[in-house]
Design a protein around this motif. Sequence first.
Motif, PDB file in Angstrom:
ATOM      1  N   ALA A  89       4.187  -2.897   5.150  1.00  0.00           N
ATOM      2  CA  ALA A  89       3.012  -2.025   5.217  1.00  0.00           C
ATOM      3  C   ALA A  89       3.319  -0.645   4.643  1.00  0.00           C
ATOM      4  O   ALA A  89       3.956  -0.520   3.588  1.00  0.00           O
ATOM      5  N   HIS A  90       2.864   0.392   5.346  1.00  0.00           N
ATOM      6  CA  HIS A  90       3.065   1.777   4.913  1.00  0.00           C
ATOM      7  C   HIS A  90       3.763   2.542   6.029  1.00  0.00           C
ATOM      8  O   HIS A  90       3.817   2.086   7.163  1.00  0.00           O
ATOM      9  N   ARG A  91       4.254   3.706   5.685  1.00  0.00           N
ATOM     10  CA  ARG A  91       5.066   4.480   6.623  1.00  0.00           C
ATOM     11  C   ARG A  91       4.361   4.682   7.982  1.00  0.00           C
ATOM     12  O   ARG A  91       4.977   4.558   9.032  1.00  0.00           O
ATOM     13  N   ALA A  92       3.071   4.961   7.952  1.00  0.00           N
ATOM     14  CA  ALA A  92       2.365   5.235   9.216  1.00  0.00           C
ATOM     15  C   ALA A  92       2.419   4.023  10.137  1.00  0.00           C
ATOM     16  O   ALA A  92       2.563   4.172  11.361  1.00  0.00           O
ATOM     17  N   ILE A  93       2.349   2.827   9.541  1.00  0.00           N
ATOM     18  CA  ILE A  93       2.403   1.605  10.356  1.00  0.00           C
ATOM     19  C   ILE A  93       3.841   1.338  10.796  1.00  0.00           C
ATOM     20  O   ILE A  93       4.096   0.948  11.938  1.00  0.00           O
ATOM     21  N   ARG A  94       4.798   1.630   9.907  1.00  0.00           N
ATOM     22  CA  ARG A  94       6.205   1.420  10.277  1.00  0.00           C
ATOM     23  C   ARG A  94       6.641   2.389  11.376  1.00  0.00           C
ATOM     24  O   ARG A  94       7.570   2.118  12.117  1.00  0.00           O
ATOM     25  N   ASN A  95       5.971   3.536  11.485  1.00  0.00           N
ATOM     26  CA  ASN A  95       6.304   4.499  12.540  1.00  0.00           C
ATOM     27  C   ASN A  95       5.930   3.976  13.918  1.00  0.00           C
ATOM     28  O   ASN A  95       6.452   4.464  14.923  1.00  0.00           O
ATOM     29  N   LEU A  96       5.004   3.036  13.998  1.00  0.00           N
ATOM     30  CA  LEU A  96       4.498   2.562  15.294  1.00  0.00           C
ATOM     31  C   LEU A  96       4.823   1.098  15.567  1.00  0.00           C
ATOM     32  O   LEU A  96       5.084   0.718  16.708  1.00  0.00           O
ATOM     33  N   GLY A  97       4.769   0.251  14.534  1.00  0.00           N
ATOM     34  CA  GLY A  97       4.969  -1.188  14.723  1.00  0.00           C
ATOM     35  C   GLY A  97       6.397  -1.489  15.145  1.00  0.00           C
ATOM     36  O   GLY A  97       7.341  -0.793  14.761  1.00  0.00           O
ATOM     37  N   THR A  98       6.551  -2.548  15.929  1.00  0.00           N
ATOM     38  CA  THR A  98       7.870  -2.906  16.468  1.00  0.00           C
ATOM     39  C   THR A  98       8.330  -4.273  15.961  1.00  0.00           C
ATOM     40  O   THR A  98       7.502  -5.146  15.652  1.00  0.00           O
ATOM     41  N   ILE A  99       9.648  -4.462  15.955  1.00  0.00           N
ATOM     42  CA  ILE A  99      10.172  -5.770  15.521  1.00  0.00           C
ATOM     43  C   ILE A  99       9.777  -6.848  16.517  1.00  0.00           C
ATOM     44  O   ILE A  99       9.469  -7.982  16.128  1.00  0.00           O
ATOM     45  N   GLY A 100       9.711  -6.504  17.800  1.00  0.00           N
ATOM     46  CA  GLY A 100       9.314  -7.499  18.803  1.00  0.00           C
ATOM     47  C   GLY A 100       7.875  -7.941  18.600  1.00  0.00           C
ATOM     48  O   GLY A 100       7.554  -9.131  18.714  1.00  0.00           O
ATOM     49  N   GLY A 101       7.005  -6.984  18.285  1.00  0.00           N
ATOM     50  CA  GLY A 101       5.606  -7.329  18.039  1.00  0.00           C
ATOM     51  C   GLY A 101       5.478  -8.270  16.851  1.00  0.00           C
ATOM     52  O   GLY A 101       4.724  -9.250  16.885  1.00  0.00           O
ATOM     53  N   THR A 102       6.227  -7.989  15.802  1.00  0.00           N
ATOM     54  CA  THR A 102       6.164  -8.841  14.607  1.00  0.00           C
ATOM     55  C   THR A 102       6.702 -10.239  14.901  1.00  0.00           C
ATOM     56  O   THR A 102       6.100 -11.244  14.506  1.00  0.00           O
ATOM     57  N   LEU A 103       7.816 -10.307  15.623  1.00  0.00           N
ATOM     58  CA  LEU A 103       8.422 -11.629  15.887  1.00  0.00           C
ATOM     59  C   LEU A 103       7.622 -12.417  16.922  1.00  0.00           C
ATOM     60  O   LEU A 103       7.618 -13.644  16.901  1.00  0.00           O
ATOM     61  N   ASP A 151      13.521  -9.690  -1.529  1.00  0.00           N
ATOM     62  CA  ASP A 151      12.581  -9.351  -2.605  1.00  0.00           C
ATOM     63  C   ASP A 151      11.229  -9.948  -2.241  1.00  0.00           C
ATOM     64  O   ASP A 151      11.166 -10.988  -1.575  1.00  0.00           O
ATOM     65  N   GLU A 152      10.173  -9.271  -2.631  1.00  0.00           N
ATOM     66  CA  GLU A 152       8.856  -9.884  -2.451  1.00  0.00           C
ATOM     67  C   GLU A 152       7.926  -9.454  -3.566  1.00  0.00           C
ATOM     68  O   GLU A 152       8.140  -8.427  -4.223  1.00  0.00           O
ATOM     69  N   LEU A 153       6.900 -10.268  -3.772  1.00  0.00           N
ATOM     70  CA  LEU A 153       5.903  -9.994  -4.796  1.00  0.00           C
ATOM     71  C   LEU A 153       4.581  -9.761  -4.073  1.00  0.00           C
ATOM     72  O   LEU A 153       4.106 -10.625  -3.327  1.00  0.00           O
ATOM     73  N   ALA A 154       4.024  -8.562  -4.256  1.00  0.00           N
ATOM     74  CA  ALA A 154       2.762  -8.202  -3.597  1.00  0.00           C
ATOM     75  C   ALA A 154       1.855  -7.569  -4.642  1.00  0.00           C
ATOM     76  O   ALA A 154       2.331  -7.050  -5.663  1.00  0.00           O
ATOM     77  N   ARG A 155       0.561  -7.629  -4.402  1.00  0.00           N
ATOM     78  CA  ARG A 155      -0.361  -7.059  -5.391  1.00  0.00           C
ATOM     79  C   ARG A 155      -0.187  -5.550  -5.501  1.00  0.00           C
ATOM     80  O   ARG A 155      -0.235  -4.979  -6.574  1.00  0.00           O
ATOM     81  N   ARG A 156       0.022  -4.891  -4.361  1.00  0.00           N
ATOM     82  CA  ARG A 156       0.350  -3.460  -4.354  1.00  0.00           C
ATOM     83  C   ARG A 156       1.458  -3.267  -3.336  1.00  0.00           C
ATOM     84  O   ARG A 156       1.487  -3.965  -2.326  1.00  0.00           O
ATOM     85  N   HIS A 157       2.328  -2.283  -3.558  1.00  0.00           N
ATOM     86  CA  HIS A 157       3.368  -2.030  -2.571  1.00  0.00           C
ATOM     87  C   HIS A 157       2.711  -1.722  -1.230  1.00  0.00           C
ATOM     88  O   HIS A 157       1.776  -0.929  -1.150  1.00  0.00           O
ATOM     89  N   GLY A 158       3.186  -2.384  -0.162  1.00  0.00           N
ATOM     90  CA  GLY A 158       2.618  -2.168   1.173  1.00  0.00           C
ATOM     91  C   GLY A 158       1.653  -3.250   1.582  1.00  0.00           C
ATOM     92  O   GLY A 158       1.386  -3.423   2.768  1.00  0.00           O
ATOM     93  N   ASP A 159       1.122  -3.993   0.602  1.00  0.00           N
ATOM     94  CA  ASP A 159       0.286  -5.146   0.956  1.00  0.00           C
ATOM     95  C   ASP A 159       1.186  -6.258   1.489  1.00  0.00           C
ATOM     96  O   ASP A 159       2.382  -6.317   1.172  1.00  0.00           O
ATOM     97  N   TYR A 160       0.579  -7.164   2.256  1.00  0.00           N
ATOM     98  CA  TYR A 160       1.329  -8.363   2.629  1.00  0.00           C
ATOM     99  C   TYR A 160       1.735  -9.091   1.348  1.00  0.00           C
ATOM    100  O   TYR A 160       0.987  -9.117   0.368  1.00  0.00           O
ATOM    101  N   ALA A 161       2.919  -9.720   1.377  1.00  0.00           N
ATOM    102  CA  ALA A 161       3.447 -10.367   0.175  1.00  0.00           C
ATOM    103  C   ALA A 161       2.650 -11.617  -0.192  1.00  0.00           C
ATOM    104  O   ALA A 161       2.210 -12.360   0.680  1.00  0.00           O
ATOM    105  N   VAL A 162       2.510 -11.845  -1.482  1.00  0.00           N
ATOM    106  CA  VAL A 162       1.993 -13.132  -1.977  1.00  0.00           C
ATOM    107  C   VAL A 162       3.104 -14.176  -1.819  1.00  0.00           C
ATOM    108  O   VAL A 162       2.855 -15.340  -1.482  1.00  0.00           O
ATOM    109  N   VAL A 171      10.553   1.674  11.531  1.00  0.00           N
ATOM    110  CA  VAL A 171      11.186   2.823  10.878  1.00  0.00           C
ATOM    111  C   VAL A 171      12.596   3.066  11.419  1.00  0.00           C
ATOM    112  O   VAL A 171      13.486   3.505  10.684  1.00  0.00           O
ATOM    113  N   GLU A 172      12.801   2.763  12.700  1.00  0.00           N
ATOM    114  CA  GLU A 172      14.135   2.964  13.281  1.00  0.00           C
ATOM    115  C   GLU A 172      15.129   1.976  12.663  1.00  0.00           C
ATOM    116  O   GLU A 172      16.304   2.290  12.492  1.00  0.00           O
ATOM    117  N   ILE A 173      14.643   0.776  12.351  1.00  0.00           N
ATOM    118  CA  ILE A 173      15.503  -0.227  11.701  1.00  0.00           C
ATOM    119  C   ILE A 173      15.799   0.216  10.268  1.00  0.00           C
ATOM    120  O   ILE A 173      16.929   0.158   9.789  1.00  0.00           O
TER     121      ILE A 173
END
Length: 287
Positions: A102-116, A184-195, A79-81
């Motif tokens: 994902a969704h806002r609640a996950i973006r509030n906690l998840g970090t770029i370092g964790g993802t990378l 851009d990404e294509l996902a089944r629903r917004h917030g899902d991991y992208a197809v 979220v900070e990014i």
Amino acid sequence: MKSPAFDYIRATSPQHVFELLARHGDAMRVLAGGQTLLATLNMRLSSPELVVDIGALDSLRGIAVQGGSLRIGALTRHVEIEESPLVAQHAPLLAMAAPHIAHRAIRNLGTIGGTLAYADPAAEWPACVLALGGTLVLQSSGGERRVAADDYFLGLYSTARQDDELLAAVELPLIVADERHHFDELARRHGDYAVAGLAARARVAGGVLSGLRLAFLSLGDRPLRAPAAEAVLMAGPLTDARLAEADAALRAELDPFADLTHSAAAKKQLAATLMRRAVKALTSETT
Ligand SMILES: Cc1cc2nc3c(=O)[nH]c(=O)nc-3n(C[C@H](O)[C@H](O)[C@H](O)COP(=O)(O)OP(=O)(O)OC[C@H]3O[C@@H](n4cnc5c(N)ncnc54)[C@H](O)[C@@H]3O)c2cc1C
């Protein structure tokens, strides 16, 4: 399910983490935002003996322009990014991609370092860092080293980071005047991991692309460049014939996995659609 038992330590300094990493190696997991690690513990996909919480290490936080790069500390939250004026100015690709995570609640906690560090091939940040030609800053008790994004992502959840190393930051080149970004990404629903998804950067002059870097997500075991398609797209004006040639080159160089809902052929089709959209967006933004 509940996680298996583990010891927990809240680290007080990077040096403290390096000592623990050197001692425990793969038997230890670093805890950042916990948005992936806690799920893998609870599902018993991971059973470390020790979890070391790095949340108090302020030296791993923050976004700054430093030495001609945009440096984003590993503990910087999604979220900070998303909301950073420095990111919007110097690396707008990240601001474009963030709302897809994902969704806002996950973006509030998840970090770029964790993802990378986790390196999920369906995640947005790895593709963005690859498209921008970023650099990963790794630290250990032995010092600091830098690894280009092109050399960092090695396979499924696999990176050039060694077990005794902490991902400290990512450094991104600052956008230049004629440079354009597109996500851009294509996902089944917004917030899902992208197809399928695409992070792209290029310099654009007179409708011709240069320095094009396409980085696809969810199309293989890691974020993937498409060098043959990039070369075709940079070879001259973007005529229909050139776009068709790039489309063919892309389909020939991608070898996606099928997933539960999409065949490999469908994923190639989505990738080709994303590439055409990216070319249109990159070139139309200059007018
Ligand atoms: C329901 C749900 C949906 C999601 N959807 C998406 C999505 O669409 N796109 C997306 O990209 N992500 C998605 N995520 C994952 C989310 O973005 C996580 O925040 C991210 O994957 C990991 O970041 P974290 O800070 O939570 O890391 P953690 O869970 O704390 O750690 C993840 C792994 O990285 C290691 N690690 C963490 N930080 C470091 C470091 N600095 N150095 C070395 N190792 C480190 C940990 O030891 C662990 O192995 C989703 C998560 C959930 C729960």
